[in-house]
Design a protein around this motif. Structure first.
Motif, PDB file in Angstrom:
ATOM      1  N   PHE A  84       0.804  -1.216   0.000  1.00  0.00           N
ATOM      2  CA  PHE A  84       0.000   0.000   0.000  1.00  0.00           C
ATOM      3  C   PHE A  84       0.845   1.278   0.000  1.00  0.00           C
ATOM      4  N   VAL A  85       1.876   1.322   0.875  1.00  0.00           N
ATOM      5  CA  VAL A  85       2.654   2.550   1.095  1.00  0.00           C
ATOM      6  C   VAL A  85       4.067   2.460   0.527  1.00  0.00           C
ATOM      7  N   GLY A  86       4.738   1.315   0.770  1.00  0.00           N
ATOM      8  CA  GLY A  86       6.125   1.181   0.331  1.00  0.00           C
ATOM      9  C   GLY A  86       7.106   1.157   1.481  1.00  0.00           C
ATOM     10  N   THR A  87       8.348   1.571   1.222  1.00  0.00           N
ATOM     11  CA  THR A  87       9.420   1.421   2.216  1.00  0.00           C
ATOM     12  C   THR A  87       9.228   2.286   3.457  1.00  0.00           C
ATOM     13  N   ALA A  88       8.346   3.269   3.418  1.00  0.00           N
ATOM     14  CA  ALA A  88       8.139   4.118   4.595  1.00  0.00           C
ATOM     15  C   ALA A  88       7.763   3.292   5.817  1.00  0.00           C
ATOM     16  N   VAL A  89       7.097   2.146   5.593  1.00  0.00           N
ATOM     17  CA  VAL A  89       6.690   1.304   6.718  1.00  0.00           C
ATOM     18  C   VAL A  89       7.893   0.633   7.379  1.00  0.00           C
ATOM     19  N   ALA A  90       9.041   0.598   6.683  1.00  0.00           N
ATOM     20  CA  ALA A  90      10.258   0.008   7.261  1.00  0.00           C
ATOM     21  C   ALA A  90      10.734   0.786   8.478  1.00  0.00           C
ATOM     22  N   ALA A  91      10.228   2.004   8.675  1.00  0.00           N
ATOM     23  CA  ALA A  91      10.605   2.792   9.857  1.00  0.00           C
ATOM     24  C   ALA A  91      10.344   2.016  11.137  1.00  0.00           C
ATOM     25  N   TYR A  92       9.275   1.235  11.162  1.00  0.00           N
ATOM     26  CA  TYR A  92       8.971   0.449  12.359  1.00  0.00           C
ATOM     27  C   TYR A  92      10.075  -0.547  12.678  1.00  0.00           C
ATOM     28  N   GLU A  93      10.699  -1.099  11.642  1.00  0.00           N
ATOM     29  CA  GLU A  93      11.770  -2.070  11.842  1.00  0.00           C
ATOM     30  C   GLU A  93      13.107  -1.379  12.105  1.00  0.00           C
ATOM     31  N   TRP A  94      13.413  -0.355  11.324  1.00  0.00           N
ATOM     32  CA  TRP A  94      14.738   0.256  11.419  1.00  0.00           C
ATOM     33  C   TRP A  94      14.886   1.142  12.652  1.00  0.00           C
ATOM     34  N   ILE A  95      13.846   1.862  13.038  1.00  0.00           N
ATOM     35  CA  ILE A  95      13.922   2.633  14.288  1.00  0.00           C
ATOM     36  C   ILE A  95      13.989   1.690  15.488  1.00  0.00           C
ATOM     37  N   ALA A  96      13.410   0.491  15.336  1.00  0.00           N
ATOM     38  CA  ALA A  96      13.498  -0.509  16.404  1.00  0.00           C
ATOM     39  C   ALA A  96      14.945  -0.867  16.715  1.00  0.00           C
ATOM     40  N   ALA A  97      15.824  -0.837  15.694  1.00  0.00           N
ATOM     41  CA  ALA A  97      17.242  -1.148  15.926  1.00  0.00           C
ATOM     42  C   ALA A  97      17.856  -0.134  16.881  1.00  0.00           C
ATOM     43  N   ILE A  98      17.517   1.158  16.714  1.00  0.00           N
ATOM     44  CA  ILE A  98      18.018   2.188  17.632  1.00  0.00           C
ATOM     45  C   ILE A  98      17.377   2.024  19.009  1.00  0.00           C
ATOM     46  N   ALA A  99      16.077   1.714  19.014  1.00  0.00           N
ATOM     47  CA  ALA A  99      15.378   1.524  20.288  1.00  0.00           C
ATOM     48  C   ALA A  99      16.022   0.395  21.095  1.00  0.00           C
ATOM     49  N   LEU A 100      16.405  -0.682  20.444  1.00  0.00           N
ATOM     50  CA  LEU A 100      17.033  -1.811  21.138  1.00  0.00           C
ATOM     51  C   LEU A 100      18.393  -1.419  21.719  1.00  0.00           C
ATOM     52  N   ILE A 101      19.122  -0.568  21.016  1.00  0.00           N
ATOM     53  CA  ILE A 101      20.395  -0.070  21.558  1.00  0.00           C
ATOM     54  C   ILE A 101      20.141   0.751  22.822  1.00  0.00           C
ATOM     55  N   ILE A 102      19.144   1.630  22.768  1.00  0.00           N
ATOM     56  CA  ILE A 102      18.792   2.458  23.933  1.00  0.00           C
ATOM     57  C   ILE A 102      18.384   1.582  25.111  1.00  0.00           C
ATOM     58  N   ILE A 103      17.567   0.569  24.831  1.00  0.00           N
ATOM     59  CA  ILE A 103      17.115  -0.341  25.895  1.00  0.00           C
ATOM     60  C   ILE A 103      18.312  -1.071  26.500  1.00  0.00           C
ATOM     61  N   ALA A 104      19.199  -1.544  25.631  1.00  0.00           N
ATOM     62  CA  ALA A 104      20.357  -2.316  26.095  1.00  0.00           C
ATOM     63  C   ALA A 104      21.275  -1.465  26.977  1.00  0.00           C
ATOM     64  N   ILE A 105      21.496  -0.206  26.593  1.00  0.00           N
ATOM     65  CA  ILE A 105      22.442   0.637  27.333  1.00  0.00           C
ATOM     66  C   ILE A 105      21.840   1.187  28.620  1.00  0.00           C
TER      67      ILE A 105
END
Length: 582
Positions: free
Chosen positions: A75-96
């Motif tokens: 429907f939208v395209g790669t913009a929905v990948a933000a949920y996956e790629w921002i999650a990578a930063i979120a996991l770093i924040i959680i870990a630290i």
């Protein structure tokens, strides 16, 4: 028409036997801990970093992604990948920063965090909130989307017919039983079988993506090169490869207007604005304040937990390739009339692509889809059981219950939860199909995320936060989310300094609907900001240091060279992706 051959069924059965056998092997190894509640609910201290990382991904990647996110890719395209790629930063924040707080203060469940930091009332309110959310939103959507997708591949009837519904119900029950087999063995069985599940998920998912791209290449006369197919997608539909959607005009749009489609896309993913609003709340709340996720790391030591979380973050970077690209491929093929049996409904995009797979690979891809569904169901069921057994039953009803009784009660809770989920999913009672699976989960989870995240964030890092502020925060966050979603436009109009609302039309179950709404990620952002302000104001009236404030050990913030290297690699890859698809 049934599209599976005997070899497809053989591959799927072998997958089931492999997972069930390994699960039983792990269960037999921990037989001495069979009636140890912490071993059953948390696999305390027994998961390695790679098992934690794999389990996080296996539990996270489900029908919500395979069907829902692939549908949003269509429907939208790669913009929905933000949920996956921002999650990578979120996991770093959680870990630290988050994990040291949990482990230093011996936190094993999220309600326990709230009881320790605030009071019993906050913990009980949130335990009930989470149970409702996990059963009525997460379990139901996973079951519905997963069963619908698999039915479309193995069924002998057209969607909407009684025969299709009968097959759907049988598959739904089959998925539930498979998940029960894994869940009843406890968290350690879930954690280690998830390693197999995530391997099957990635291999099968990559195979599906590869074949989808080769089909695109063939349709464009470019041979059978997956790379050529990917380039064809980008050349044919460049608007589907933009991470930031442009803001459309707020003028009312009708279903026959091209502007109508732009509005519907923007309402789901509101361009650059979402990065200053709900996108961070979604990810930090999901990965850091969610029993279903944090449970995997809470039983480990800091080094193991931290490495497992960052490893999961690296795996998240590749997930859009598996769950989003097939949706974009389906969009381009449908656009060129190369998907004759596809009706254009976005949640059917992934199943439509699977129809191109050759014998054998269909079985592997269905196994991958089933792995994602079952792993998520098992993880969610274990979290429901953990919260209800340890934070409600043991505290209020079974104070004298021994370890054996707690484990038995936990298993009964698992059974009850899956039965409730099946009942609510039986004929799509909650309207998951109408919303679209991915949007359904994000939207309704977003009703409680702002208040919950505000309560956790201030509770962890501001010693002045009070229990009263926490109660106000969780209730106010929920009320504000409902207010912005249902009433703000009626009171303040469509265009304000805080938001822009959009009016569009769409067809749902044969009816033309006219909808006016604010993008839900914007709603979440403002709900969070106002909730934090209210909690700060209330807490300022209390003591400068709340007696129940957490102890922080600054030495736990120190990172090892290996951890730093993993973080740098993740951030460099993420930067490259955003530069490419901005």
């Amino acid at each position: 028409m049934n599209t599976l051959s005997s070899i497809d069924y053989v591959i799927f059965v072998l997958y089931f036997i492999m997972v069930a056998s390994y699960g039983y092997y792990v269960y037999r190894k921990r037989k001495t801990q069979e009636h140890d509640s912490k071993a059953f609910f948390l696999a305390e201290g027994s998961l390695t970093w790679w098992a934690i990382g794999a389990s996080l991904i296996a539990s996270n990647i489900s029908a919500e992604q395979f069907i829902g996110m692939s549908g949003e890719g269509f429907f939208v395209g790669t913009a929905v990948a933000a949920y996956e790629w921002i999650a990578a930063i979120a996991l770093i924040i959680i870990a630290i920063w988050f994990m040291p707080v949990y482990l230093k203060n011996h936190i094993y469940t999220m309600p326990q965090f709230l009881k320790t930091r605030y009071n019993d009332t906050v913990a009980l309110i949130m335990a009930i909130f989470w149970l409702f959310l996990y059963i009525l939103v997460n379990l139901t959507s996973i079951l519905y989307l997963g069963a619908t997708a698999i039915t479309g591949l193995v069924g002998d009837a057209t969607a909407g017919t009684p025969e299709f519904q009968n097959i759907l119900h049988l598959i739904m029950i089959g998925l539930a039983v498979f998940a029960l087999v894994i869940t009843l063995g406890g968290m350690k069985v879930i954690g280690y079988t998830d390693v197999i599940q995530v391997a099957v998920l990635i291999i099968g998912g990559l195979a599906t993506t590869y074949l989808a791209l080769t089909v695109v290449a063939e349709n464009f006369g470019l041979g059978k090169s997956a790379l050529a197919g990917f380039k064809a997608l980008m050349n044919d539909s460049p608007e589907h490869f933009k991470m930031i959607l442009p803001k459309p005009a707020s003028t009312t749009s009708t279903i026959n207007d091209a502007h109508n489609l732009d509005i519907q896309k923007y309402v789901v993913l509101p361009g650059i604005a979402m990065y200053f609003a709900g996108q961070w709340i979604v990810n930090l709340n999901y990965w850091g304040c969610n029993q279903y996720i944090t449970q995997r790391a809470l039983g480990a030591d800091l080094k193991t937990a931290r490495t497992g979380l960052i490893f999961a973050g690296m795996l998240k970077l590749m997930m859009p390739v598996i769950v989003m690209l097939p949706g974009i491929a389906a969009y381009v093929l449908h656009k060129h009339n190369a998907l004759p049996n596809f009706n254009g409904v976005k949640d059917g995009a992934y199943s439509a692509v699977l129809g191109f797979l050759p014998t054998g690979l269909k079985g592997l891809s269905i196994a991958a889809l089933t792995a994602a569904i079952v792993a998520s169901l098992a993880g969610k069921l274990n979290s429901i059981s953990t919260i209800f057994t340890l934070d409600i039953y043991k505290k209020y009803f079974g104070k004298e219950a021994d370890e054996k009784k707690l484990v038995i009660f936990g298993r009964y809770t698992v059974l009850a939860a899956i039965i409730l989920a099946i009942l609510f999913t039986w004929n799509d009672l909650l309207g998951i199909g109408g919303e679209g699976g991915f949007t359904f989960i994000q939207k309704y989870t977003g009703f409680i995320s702002p208040g919950v995240f505000a309560m956790f964030l201030l509770g962890m890092f501001w010693k002045r936060t009070t229990g009263t502020a926490a109660i106000v925060g969780v209730v106010l966050g929920f009320v504000l989310a409902i207010f912005f979603n249902n009433y703000a436009v009626g009171l303040f109009g469509k265009d304000t300094l805080m938001y822009t609302a959009y009016t569009y039309q769409k067809m749902e179950k044969g009816q033309l609907l006219t909808i006016t709404e604010i993008p839900f990620l914007i709603n979440m952002g403002w709900s969070f900001v106002i909730t934090v302000a209210a909690m700060v104001g209330i807490s300022l009236a209390g003591p400068k240091v709340n007696p129940k404030a957490f102890i922080h050990d600054k030495s736990m913030l120190k990172l090892e060279p290996r951890t730093i290297a993993l973080i740098v690699i993740t951030l460099m890859l993420l930067t490259a992706l955003y530069v490419k698809f901005w």
